[in-house]
Write a protein that holds these residues in place. Sequence first.
Motif, short mmCIF file in Angstrom:
data_model
loop_
_atom_site.label_atom_id
_atom_site.label_comp_id
_atom_site.label_asym_id
_atom_site.label_seq_id
_atom_site.Cartn_x
_atom_site.Cartn_y
_atom_site.Cartn_z
N PHE A 258 -61.55 -47.01 8.82
CA PHE A 258 -60.88 -45.75 8.56
C PHE A 258 -61.65 -44.51 8.98
O PHE A 258 -61.13 -43.40 8.89
N GLU A 259 -62.90 -44.67 9.41
CA GLU A 259 -63.74 -43.52 9.76
C GLU A 259 -64.48 -43.75 11.07
O GLU A 259 -64.78 -44.89 11.43
N LEU A 260 -64.79 -42.64 11.72
CA LEU A 260 -65.65 -42.62 12.91
C LEU A 260 -66.92 -41.89 12.55
O LEU A 260 -66.88 -40.91 11.79
N THR A 261 -68.02 -42.32 13.11
CA THR A 261 -69.26 -41.59 12.91
C THR A 261 -69.86 -41.26 14.27
O THR A 261 -69.73 -42.02 15.23
N PRO B 202 -62.44 -38.88 9.62
CA PRO B 202 -61.43 -39.93 9.53
C PRO B 202 -60.97 -40.34 10.93
O PRO B 202 -60.87 -39.49 11.83
N ARG B 203 -60.69 -41.61 11.10
CA ARG B 203 -60.13 -42.07 12.38
C ARG B 203 -58.70 -41.57 12.51
O ARG B 203 -57.97 -41.53 11.52
N PRO B 204 -58.27 -41.22 13.72
CA PRO B 204 -56.87 -40.81 13.91
C PRO B 204 -55.89 -41.97 13.70
O PRO B 204 -54.74 -41.76 13.34
N GLY C 262 -57.88 -51.07 15.20
CA GLY C 262 -57.09 -52.25 15.47
C GLY C 262 -55.59 -52.06 15.30
O GLY C 262 -54.80 -52.93 15.65
N ASP C 263 -55.19 -50.89 14.78
CA ASP C 263 -53.77 -50.59 14.62
C ASP C 263 -53.10 -50.50 15.99
O ASP C 263 -53.75 -50.25 17.00
N ASP D 273 -58.99 -47.02 20.87
CA ASP D 273 -60.44 -47.23 20.96
C ASP D 273 -60.89 -48.01 19.72
O ASP D 273 -61.42 -47.44 18.78
N VAL D 274 -60.68 -49.30 19.73
CA VAL D 274 -60.87 -50.14 18.55
C VAL D 274 -62.28 -50.05 17.97
O VAL D 274 -62.45 -50.15 16.76
#
Length: 102
Positions: free
Chosen positions: A19-22, A74-76, A80-81, A86-87
């Motif tokens: 659910f998040e990007l860092t 937060p990931r957009p 994997g959705d 960009d998995v």
Amino acid sequence: MAKLWQVSKLIRSKNAGPFELTFDVIFKDQATYEKVRDAGVLNRDWFAKTYRLAPEVVSIIHYDAASAIKITIPRPAISGDVDDTDVFGGQQYGPLVDLDVP
């Protein structure tokens, strides 16, 4: 003025769970890190505008001992959705590279 890629030894993005990007920015030396940190160019408002987010969901942590700045957003789309392009989150750092820094 320099570009961020010129004063850092690593700029990367990756998943911090589904659910998040860092984003990690590690600088070549302590003095440059402190100069960029103190200038505040990597800030919530810039990330919010660049990644189309509300500023309050952007987390910025300064790691003085590592001469590094870590930003989490937060990931957009969930990793994997069907809407995720960009998995692994490894291609999201692009806008940081050419950021002007002191």
